[in-house]
Design an enzyme around this catalytic site. Structure first.
Site, PDB file in Angstrom:
ATOM      1  N   TYR A 120       0.835  -1.210   0.000  1.00 60.92           N
ATOM      2  CA  TYR A 120       0.000   0.000   0.000  1.00 60.92           C
ATOM      3  C   TYR A 120       0.861   1.249   0.000  1.00 60.92           C
ATOM      4  O   TYR A 120       0.494   2.285  -0.535  1.00 60.92           O
ATOM      5  CB  TYR A 120      -0.919   0.016   1.227  1.00 60.92           C
ATOM      6  N   ASP A 149      11.075   0.886  -9.501  1.00 61.24           N
ATOM      7  CA  ASP A 149      11.730   1.560 -10.627  1.00 61.24           C
ATOM      8  C   ASP A 149      12.871   0.720 -11.208  1.00 61.24           C
ATOM      9  O   ASP A 149      13.175   0.825 -12.389  1.00 61.24           O
ATOM     10  CB  ASP A 149      12.260   2.935 -10.209  1.00 61.24           C
ATOM     11  N   ASP A 153      12.358  18.374  -0.576  1.00 61.12           N
ATOM     12  CA  ASP A 153      12.100  17.518   0.588  1.00 61.12           C
ATOM     13  C   ASP A 153      13.318  17.556   1.508  1.00 61.12           C
ATOM     14  O   ASP A 153      14.455  17.465   1.030  1.00 61.12           O
ATOM     15  CB  ASP A 153      11.920  16.039   0.164  1.00 61.12           C
ATOM     16  N   CYS A 172       4.655 -18.128  -7.415  1.00 62.86           N
ATOM     17  CA  CYS A 172       5.066 -18.148  -6.010  1.00 62.86           C
ATOM     18  C   CYS A 172       3.881 -18.581  -5.147  1.00 62.86           C
ATOM     19  O   CYS A 172       3.546 -19.755  -5.144  1.00 62.86           O
ATOM     20  CB  CYS A 172       5.664 -16.811  -5.591  1.00 62.86           C
ATOM     21  N   GLU A 197       1.851 -21.634   6.541  1.00 67.30           N
ATOM     22  CA  GLU A 197       1.762 -20.176   6.658  1.00 67.30           C
ATOM     23  C   GLU A 197       0.343 -19.770   7.073  1.00 67.30           C
ATOM     24  O   GLU A 197       0.158 -18.826   7.820  1.00 67.30           O
ATOM     25  CB  GLU A 197       2.122 -19.517   5.313  1.00 67.30           C
ATOM     26  N   HIS A 236       9.751 -16.067  -9.302  1.00 63.37           N
ATOM     27  CA  HIS A 236       9.051 -14.921  -9.887  1.00 63.37           C
ATOM     28  C   HIS A 236       9.562 -14.627 -11.303  1.00 63.37           C
ATOM     29  O   HIS A 236      10.449 -13.802 -11.468  1.00 63.37           O
ATOM     30  CB  HIS A 236       9.262 -13.677  -9.019  1.00 63.37           C
ATOM     31  N   GLU A 277       8.269 -12.884 -13.461  1.00 57.47           N
ATOM     32  CA  GLU A 277       7.960 -11.507 -13.880  1.00 57.47           C
ATOM     33  C   GLU A 277       9.135 -10.556 -13.691  1.00 57.47           C
ATOM     34  O   GLU A 277       9.113  -9.452 -14.233  1.00 57.47           O
ATOM     35  CB  GLU A 277       6.715 -10.988 -13.160  1.00 57.47           C
TER      36      GLU A 277
HETATM   37  N1  GLN Z   1       3.860 -16.370   1.273  1.00 56.86           N
HETATM   38  C1  GLN Z   1       4.512 -17.365   0.487  1.00 56.86           C
HETATM   39  C2  GLN Z   1       5.870 -17.718   1.042  1.00 56.86           C
HETATM   40  O1  GLN Z   1       6.428 -16.989   1.798  1.00 56.86           O
HETATM   41  C3  GLN Z   1       4.632 -16.909  -0.954  1.00 56.86           C
HETATM   42  C4  GLN Z   1       5.502 -15.708  -1.123  1.00 56.86           C
HETATM   43  C5  GLN Z   1       5.336 -15.053  -2.467  1.00 56.86           C
HETATM   44  O2  GLN Z   1       4.370 -15.290  -3.166  1.00 56.86           O
HETATM   45  N2  GLN Z   1       6.258 -14.188  -2.841  1.00 56.86           N
HETATM   46  O3  GLN Z   1       6.397 -18.749   0.705  1.00 56.86           O
END
Ligand code: GLN
Length: 530
Positions: free
Chosen positions: A53, A70, A145, A378, A402, A504, A506
Site C-alpha cells: 500500500y 523503478d 524535501d 510463487c 503459513e 518470480h 515476472e
Molecule cells: N507467502 C509465500 C511464502 O512466503 C509466498 C511468497 C510469495 O508469493 N512471494 O512462501
C-alpha cells in the site's frame, strides 16, 4: 566515465523512473554501456519490509536485493544487469555510517551529514557505475524535501570531483494544465529549478511532463527562467497506448542527442526498430484475450507492476492484445465465481498472509476443472498445490503452514533452516537459484533449455513428503533445484496449460525479450479462445 543525475520537481509520480529508463534504452541503442540506479531518501534499509500500500511491488534482483519497482523499469528498458549496489536508500547510508562510527573508523571525529554521509553517498555513485560508460542515477522524492537534501548536496560535490563536463543534471518537472486559464503553466517548473540552484545544482536538461503539447514560446520562457538551452527543454507528454512508446517519443524530442552533446559522448546513430516493432504489436495485434489476475492488492496500481508488464510482454510474443481483469480473491469467497466467467486465462500472483487465500484456491479449482490456462506464481504455485491436494488427492485439510500452522497435511511448509528466523528484513529465500527442467514438460518446452535461473522471494516451499502422492494423482514436477531438490515448478497433467512456479518469472521479462513462461501462458490462452 559519465554520470547523469535525474531529479524530480513539483510533485512525485512524474514518471522520472520511466524517463531515466527510456533514456537508458536510447543510449544503449547508440552502442553505449549503460547502467541505471536509484537513490531513495527514505530511512528504510530496503523496501523489503514495506507494505504494497505504501510502496507498490518489491522488485527482486539476481543477487537477492529487494528494491524499488523503478529498478524493474530499468531492467525492462535496458540490458544492464543490476545489483544491490544500484538500489541505495538513506537507511542504508546511515546504517553504514553508524556502523563505521561504532567500529571507530572515524577516529574520534564528530560524525556529520557533511562530509560523512555525503562521502558515503558519493562512494555509492562510484560503486554503482563500475564498468560502464554512462551511469544514470535517479534520485527519488521531490526537490525541496528535507530527506533528499543530503543526496542533492552529495551530487553538488560530486560534479566538482568528477568534473562538470562529465556530469549531466536532468530535472523532471510537472507543467500543469490549468483548466480555468485554459493553459499550461511553467511557474512550478521554474520554482523547483530555482530550488535546485539554491542547493548549487544547475540542471542541464528539463524534462517537462505535460498533458498537452508545449509551445515554442513556453520552451523559450523555460529556457530563460531555468537557465537551460532551449533545445534542452524536452517535452514528455503522457503516452497514449503504452509506456514502451516512451523511447520513441523522447527520441523525437532529441533527448539522447542533447545528453550526448552535453557530455561529449562518442555514439553511433541509433536504430529504433526494436521499439517500433514492440509498439506495432501492441497497437495492431492479430489476437485478443482476457486474463484474470486474482490477487489481494487488486485496487493498487503498482502492487503487481511486473506481473502486469510481463502479461503485456507475453502478448507481444503472440501478437496478441491482453486485457487484464483484476479480481479481488476475497470477493470469490462467498462461492459466486461469476467474476471469473469468460476469462481465457487465470493468473494468481505472489502474496503473503492468509487474507483471500480461499478465494484463490477457488479460482485455481475453477481453472483446473474448466481447463482454463492457469499460471500460479510463487504463492499462486502453492495455491495450485493445495487445491490439487484437497480436491484430487482428497486431503481435505491440505494447507500451507503459513495459513494453518496446525494442519495435518502441510503440503506447503517452511524449511527447517527458516524456522529460527525472527527478523523480517531480507530473511527469505531471495534472488536467483538454478532450476533443472524435466523433459516432456510445459516448462521445458517453453524455455527450450535444461537449466534456468530464476529469482525467488518466499519462505515456504513445496513439501517433498507429498511429492509421490501428488505425482501419482496427476500432478507433475517440471523443475527442481539441483542442489536442494526443492520443487520449483509443478504442472497439472490432463490440462491444456496449468503451471505453478515457486519463483518470480515476472522479474526477468522484457518487452524486447518476453519471458518464456508468460509467452507460453498467453499462447495457451490464445489457443483456448480458438
Ligand atoms: N507467502 C509465500 C511464502 O512466503 C509466498 C511468497 C510469495 O508469493 N512471494 O512462501
Amino acid at each position: 566515465m559519465k554520470y547523469i543525475f535525474v531529479t524530480g520537481g513539483v510533485v512525485s509520480s512524474l514518471g522520472k523512473g520511466l524517463s531515466a529508463a527510456a533514456l537508458g534504452a536510447l543510449l544503449e541503442l547508440r552502442g553505449l554501456k549503460v547502467r541505471i540506479q536509484k537513490f531513495d531518501p527514505y530511512l528504510n534499509v530496503d523496501p523489503g519490509t514495506m507494505s504494497p500500500y505504501q510502496h507498490g511491488e518489491v522488485y527482486v534482483l539476481d543477487d537477492g536485493a529487494e528494491t524499488d519497482l523503478d529498478l524493474g523499469h530499468y531492467e525492462r528498458f535496458t540490458s544492464g544487469a543490476l545489483s544491490r549496489a544500484n538500489s541505495v536508500s538513506s537507511g542504508q547510508i546511515y546504517e553504514t555510517v553508524i556502523a563505521k562510527e561504532r567500529r571507530g573508523d572515524y577516529l574520534g571525529k564528530t560524525v556529520q551529514v557533511i562530509p560523512h554521509v555525503t562521502d558515503e553517498i558519493k562512494e555509492r555513485i562510484l560503486r554503482g557505475g563500475e564498468g560502464v560508460d554512462v551511469l544514470i542515477t535517479e534520485v527519488g522524492g521531490t526537490t525541496g524535501d528535507i530527506e533528499g537534501l543530503p543526496f542533492l548536496e552529495a551530487l553538488r560535490q560530486f560534479q566538482l570531483d568528477a568534473g562538470r563536463e562529465n556530469v549531466c543534471f536532468i530535472h523532471c518537472a510537472l507543467i500543469p494544465f490549468i483548466r480555468a486559464a485554459g493553459e499550461l503553466k511553467t511557474k512550478p517548473a521554474q520554482q523547483s529549478t530555482a530550488k535546485l540552484r539554491e542547493i548549487g545544482i544547475q540542471p542541464d536538461i528539463l524534462v517537462c511532463r505535460a498533458e498537452r503539447p508545449i509551445t515554442r514560446e513556453m520552451r523559450e520562457k523555460m529556457s530563460l527562467y531555468c537557465n537551460v538551452p532551449v533545445n534542452a527543454v524536452i517535452e514528455c507528454r503522457d503516452v497514449e497506448h503504452s509506456i514502451y512508446e516512451l523511447p520513441l517519443t523522447l527520441a523525437k524530442e532529441h533527448f539522447d542527442e542533447v545528453v550526448i552533446n552535453r557530455l561529449g559522448l562518442e555514439a553511433k546513430p541509433r536504430d529504433l526498430s526494436v521499439w517500433e516493432n514492440i509498439i506495432r504489436r501492441i497497437m495492431h495485434p492479430a489476437h485478443r484475450v482476457e486474463i484474470g489476475v486474482v490477487g489481494k492488492y487488486i485496487e493498487l496500481q503498482d502492487a503487481y507492476k511486473s506481473i502486469y508488464e510481463s502479461i503485456v510482454h507475453g502478448g507481444i510474443a503472440n501478437d496478441c492484445r491482453v486485457d487484464i481483469r483484476r479480481i479481488d480473491s476475497e470477493n470469490l469467497e462467498n462461492g459466486d465465481l461469476s467474476p471469473l466467467e469468460g476469462l481465457d486465462g487465470i493468473l494468481v500472483p505472489g502474496g503473503f498472509g492468509d487474507r483471500g487465500i480461499e478465494g484463490k484456491i477457488l479460482a485455481a479449482r475453477y481453472a483446473r476443472e474448466r481447463k482454463i490456462p492457469y499460471f500460479g506464481i510463487c504463492l499462486g504455485m502453492q495455491i495450485a498445490v493445495i487445491e490439487y491436494a484437497r480436491h484430487v488427492l482428497g486431503l481435505e485439510d491440505a494447507n500451507s503452514t503459513e495459513f494453518r500452522p496446525d494442519t495435518k497435511n502441510p503440503v506447503v511448509d517452511i524449511m527447517e533452516s527458516q524456522k529460527s528466523v525472527v527478523s523480517k528484513g531480507a530473511t527469505m529465500r531471495l534472488g536467483a537459484y538454478a532450476c533443472a527442467l524435466r523433459e516432456g514438460t510445459l516448462a521445458r518446452e517453453a524455455y527450450g533449455t535444461d537449466i534456468i535461473r530464476e529469482r525467488h522471494r518466499h519462505r515456504y516451499e513445496f513439501n517433498n513428503k507429498y511429492l509421490n502422492a501428488l505425482e501419482e494423482a496427476g500432478m507433475r514436477v517440471a523443475g527442481v533445484n539441483p542442489d536442494s531438490h526443492l520443487v520449483e515448478i509443478v504442472e497439472v497433467k490432463n490440462h491444456p496449460w496449468m503451471l505453478g512456479a515457486q519463483f518470480h518469472p515476472e522479474f526477468k521479462s522484457k518487452p524486447s525479450a518476453p519471458h518464456p513462461l508468460f509467452a507460453a501462458f498467453i499462447k495457451a490462452a490464445v489457443e483456448k479462445k480458438g
